[in-house]
Write a protein that holds these residues in place. Structure first.
Motif, PDB file in Angstrom:
ATOM      1  N   ASN A 145       0.901  -1.196  -0.024  1.00 46.10           N
ATOM      2  CA  ASN A 145       0.238  -0.212  -0.313  1.00 46.10           C
ATOM      3  C   ASN A 145       0.826   1.498   0.044  1.00 46.10           C
ATOM      4  OD1 ASN A 145      -2.976  -0.952   0.058  1.00 46.10           O
ATOM      5  ND2 ASN A 145      -2.452  -1.843   2.032  1.00 46.10           N
ATOM      6  N   GLU A 146       2.034   1.357   0.804  1.00 46.38           N
ATOM      7  CA  GLU A 146       2.920   2.309   0.794  1.00 46.38           C
ATOM      8  C   GLU A 146       3.318   2.543  -0.559  1.00 46.38           C
ATOM      9  OE1 GLU A 146       6.019   4.423   3.560  1.00 46.38           O
ATOM     10  OE2 GLU A 146       6.442   2.287   2.993  1.00 46.38           O
ATOM     11  N   GLY A 147       3.844   1.277  -1.330  1.00 50.73           N
ATOM     12  CA  GLY A 147       4.441   1.601  -2.814  1.00 50.73           C
ATOM     13  C   GLY A 147       3.669   2.246  -3.684  1.00 50.73           C
ATOM     14  N   ARG A 148       2.006   1.559  -3.530  1.00 44.11           N
ATOM     15  CA  ARG A 148       1.039   2.069  -4.467  1.00 44.11           C
ATOM     16  C   ARG A 148       0.988   3.619  -4.102  1.00 44.11           C
ATOM     17  NH1 ARG A 148      -5.106  -0.182  -3.827  1.00 44.11           N
ATOM     18  NH2 ARG A 148      -6.042   1.190  -5.739  1.00 44.11           N
ATOM     19  N   ALA A 149       1.032   4.092  -3.097  1.00 44.04           N
ATOM     20  CA  ALA A 149       0.659   5.434  -2.585  1.00 44.04           C
ATOM     21  C   ALA A 149       1.838   6.206  -3.386  1.00 44.04           C
ATOM     22  CB  ALA A 149       0.623   5.702  -1.081  1.00 44.04           C
ATOM     23  N   LEU A 150       2.867   5.883  -2.854  1.00 45.02           N
ATOM     24  CA  LEU A 150       4.146   6.463  -3.543  1.00 45.02           C
ATOM     25  C   LEU A 150       4.096   6.696  -5.231  1.00 45.02           C
ATOM     26  CD1 LEU A 150       7.217   5.345  -1.404  1.00 45.02           C
ATOM     27  CD2 LEU A 150       5.921   7.678  -1.278  1.00 45.02           C
ATOM     28  N   LYS A 151       3.761   5.602  -5.885  1.00 46.24           N
ATOM     29  CA  LYS A 151       3.609   5.664  -7.288  1.00 46.24           C
ATOM     30  C   LYS A 151       2.339   6.538  -7.797  1.00 46.24           C
ATOM     31  CE  LYS A 151       5.466   1.224  -8.604  1.00 46.24           C
ATOM     32  NZ  LYS A 151       6.196   1.777  -9.548  1.00 46.24           N
ATOM     33  N   LEU A 152       1.488   6.708  -6.856  1.00 45.51           N
ATOM     34  CA  LEU A 152       0.385   7.743  -7.249  1.00 45.51           C
ATOM     35  C   LEU A 152       0.887   9.107  -7.099  1.00 45.51           C
ATOM     36  CD1 LEU A 152      -2.547   8.715  -7.754  1.00 45.51           C
ATOM     37  CD2 LEU A 152      -3.135   8.316  -5.375  1.00 45.51           C
ATOM     38  N   LEU A 153       1.541   9.323  -6.113  1.00 46.73           N
ATOM     39  CA  LEU A 153       2.305  10.767  -6.125  1.00 46.73           C
ATOM     40  C   LEU A 153       3.290  10.995  -7.238  1.00 46.73           C
ATOM     41  CD1 LEU A 153       3.005  10.908  -2.269  1.00 46.73           C
ATOM     42  CD2 LEU A 153       1.216  11.970  -3.480  1.00 46.73           C
ATOM     43  N   ALA A 154       4.104   9.913  -7.684  1.00 42.97           N
ATOM     44  CA  ALA A 154       4.881  10.042  -8.721  1.00 42.97           C
ATOM     45  C   ALA A 154       4.285  10.235  -9.918  1.00 42.97           C
ATOM     46  CB  ALA A 154       5.701   8.824  -8.779  1.00 42.97           C
ATOM     47  N   ALA A 155       3.217   9.523 -10.270  1.00 40.44           N
ATOM     48  CA  ALA A 155       2.408   9.637 -11.577  1.00 40.44           C
ATOM     49  C   ALA A 155       2.081  11.246 -11.622  1.00 40.44           C
ATOM     50  CB  ALA A 155       1.204   8.886 -11.504  1.00 40.44           C
ATOM     51  N   LYS A 156       1.720  11.837 -10.501  1.00 38.49           N
ATOM     52  CA  LYS A 156       1.544  13.279 -10.749  1.00 38.49           C
ATOM     53  C   LYS A 156       2.709  14.363 -10.706  1.00 38.49           C
ATOM     54  CE  LYS A 156      -1.624  16.846 -10.422  1.00 38.49           C
ATOM     55  NZ  LYS A 156      -2.504  16.885 -11.595  1.00 38.49           N
ATOM     56  N   GLY A 157       4.028  13.696 -10.653  1.00 43.31           N
ATOM     57  CA  GLY A 157       4.992  14.437 -11.120  1.00 43.31           C
ATOM     58  C   GLY A 157       5.384  15.002  -9.489  1.00 43.31           C
ATOM     59  N   LEU A 158       4.834  14.644  -8.234  1.00 42.68           N
ATOM     60  CA  LEU A 158       5.116  15.261  -7.138  1.00 42.68           C
ATOM     61  C   LEU A 158       6.564  14.889  -6.628  1.00 42.68           C
ATOM     62  CD1 LEU A 158       1.753  15.243  -5.539  1.00 42.68           C
ATOM     63  CD2 LEU A 158       2.880  17.211  -6.183  1.00 42.68           C
ATOM     64  N   ILE A 159       6.826  13.515  -6.884  1.00 39.02           N
ATOM     65  CA  ILE A 159       8.015  12.915  -6.610  1.00 39.02           C
ATOM     66  C   ILE A 159       8.616  12.085  -7.763  1.00 39.02           C
ATOM     67  CG2 ILE A 159       7.905  13.011  -3.925  1.00 39.02           C
ATOM     68  CD1 ILE A 159       6.973   9.992  -4.395  1.00 39.02           C
ATOM     69  N   THR A 160       9.856  11.652  -7.591  1.00 43.87           N
ATOM     70  CA  THR A 160      10.426  10.655  -8.747  1.00 43.87           C
ATOM     71  C   THR A 160      10.849   9.495  -7.725  1.00 43.87           C
ATOM     72  OG1 THR A 160      10.998  12.413 -10.106  1.00 43.87           O
ATOM     73  CG2 THR A 160      12.040  10.279 -10.321  1.00 43.87           C
ATOM     74  N   LEU A 161      10.523   8.498  -8.359  1.00 47.93           N
ATOM     75  CA  LEU A 161      11.001   7.068  -7.693  1.00 47.93           C
ATOM     76  C   LEU A 161      12.251   6.401  -8.503  1.00 47.93           C
ATOM     77  CD1 LEU A 161       7.511   5.408  -6.780  1.00 47.93           C
ATOM     78  CD2 LEU A 161       9.285   6.593  -5.199  1.00 47.93           C
ATOM     79  N   LYS A 162      13.196   5.864  -7.964  1.00 50.17           N
ATOM     80  CA  LYS A 162      14.377   5.377  -8.705  1.00 50.17           C
ATOM     81  C   LYS A 162      13.906   4.255  -9.662  1.00 50.17           C
ATOM     82  CE  LYS A 162      15.528   1.360  -5.547  1.00 50.17           C
ATOM     83  NZ  LYS A 162      16.521   0.852  -4.687  1.00 50.17           N
ATOM     84  N   LYS A 163      14.517   4.211 -10.751  1.00 55.45           N
ATOM     85  CA  LYS A 163      14.066   3.353 -11.863  1.00 55.45           C
ATOM     86  C   LYS A 163      14.136   1.777 -11.220  1.00 55.45           C
ATOM     87  CE  LYS A 163      15.580   1.852 -16.429  1.00 55.45           C
ATOM     88  NZ  LYS A 163      16.806   2.255 -17.676  1.00 55.45           N
ATOM     89  N   GLY A 164      13.083   1.218 -11.780  1.00 48.97           N
ATOM     90  CA  GLY A 164      12.742  -0.303 -11.280  1.00 48.97           C
ATOM     91  C   GLY A 164      12.288  -0.288  -9.829  1.00 48.97           C
ATOM     92  N   ALA A 165      11.791   0.659  -9.325  1.00 47.84           N
ATOM     93  CA  ALA A 165      11.148   0.803  -8.073  1.00 47.84           C
ATOM     94  C   ALA A 165       9.750   0.124  -8.317  1.00 47.84           C
ATOM     95  CB  ALA A 165      10.716   2.320  -7.385  1.00 47.84           C
ATOM     96  N   GLY A 166       9.435  -1.141  -7.321  1.00 46.04           N
ATOM     97  CA  GLY A 166       8.412  -1.834  -7.800  1.00 46.04           C
ATOM     98  C   GLY A 166       7.051  -1.749  -6.741  1.00 46.04           C
TER      99      GLY A 166
END
Length: 276
Positions: A145-166
């Motif tokens: 659920n945390e990974g899902r939340a971070l991916k949602l924020l990343a999809a909006k451009g609020l953060i960037t996750l490292k390549k390959g973050a699952g």
């Protein structure tokens, strides 16, 4: 502190965490002598979808259904593995995979039922673009659920996750954070109550609705259904996929009647499954 589903069971086996509803076996054993299918679910939307099936469709399909409601994300799977449930409906595939891996369980998906989109909520701002520098954002402290939340924020451009973050991404995987967001990791059930204390919170759909929040009206950022891997699924213990009762429920979950019920009741807050 972040926790995996392997650790989340501690302290959750409280009597208040489990509510049985509907008719069926009083023994607490899955199925019971009368052939009732005992299904675990979180109250919203899973419990409501199952209640609709029980009240309107099950009898005609020759299915006896009992619903047991849970208020956490761990007990429905441990009960399924131990045999006090025949099936459950509440989780997505990444969560199920992580649970099996961390707990050594042997649970499998039968069918995707519906998608409850995760959203970002706030009592301080009405537009995600107004999230200020250094804002505190509460996120679920469970692995997937945390990974899902971070991916949602990343999809909006609020953060960037490292390549390959699952799906198990954590704040440690954030490589760019232009707004210097601070992450507060909380139990998913506590997130709605955190809104008075944080600038925003990323909340799972069922907990948002339980708290009276409307994903379509109140979320300032909502997941897209397109290509979304987080559809909630009907799960059973491996070997029970061909149980005729399970097959009947799986067919009903993706039936036109249930899709119509979901569309009319939730008005976009929960989306019918693409399959079926």
């Amino acid at each position: 502190m972040r926790k995996s589903v392997a650790l989340a069971a501690a302290g959750l086996a409280l009597a208040s965490g489990l509510t049985a509803c509907g008719s069926g076996s009083d023994s607490g054993e899955g199925g019971g002598k009368d052939g009732t299918l005992v299904v675990g679910a979180t109250p919203v939307p899973a419990g409501e979808v199952l209640a609709y099936i029980k009240d309107n469709l099950a009898q005609k399909a020759g299915l006896k259904l009992e619903i047991k409601e849970f208020t956490d994300y761990v007990l429905p799977n441990t009960a399924l593995q131990e045999g006090s449930l025949d099936a459950n409906l509440y989780q997505n595939r990444p969560f199920l995979d992580e649970f099996n891996k961390s707990k050594g369980t042997d649970l499998v998906s039968v069918v995707d039922a519906y998608l409850p989109p995760m959203g970002v909520y706030s009592k301080k701002i009405k537009d995600i673009a107004k999230l200020g520098d250094g804002a505190t954002v509460a996120v679920p402290n469970e692995t997937t659920n945390e990974g899902r939340a971070l991916k949602l924020l990343a999809a909006k451009g609020l953060i960037t996750l490292k390549k390959g973050a699952g799906t198990d991404a954590s704040p440690a995987d954030v490589t760019a954070n232009p707004k210097h967001l601070k992450f507060k990791e909380l139990d998913p059930a506590q997130l709605p109550r955190s809104l008075d204390d944080v600038d925003a919170a990323v909340i799972n759909n069922n907990y948002a609705q339980d708290a009276g929040l409307s994903p379509t009206k109140d979320a300032i950022l909502l997941e897209s259904a397109e290509g979304n891997p987080y559809a909630n699924l009907l799960a059973v213990k491996r070997g029970n996929e061909d149980d005729p009762r399970v097959e009947k429920l799986a067919k009903l979950l993706v039936s036109p009647d249930v899709k119509k019920f979901i569309a009319q009741k939730y008005k976009g807050s929960v989306l019918p499954a693409a399959s079926g």
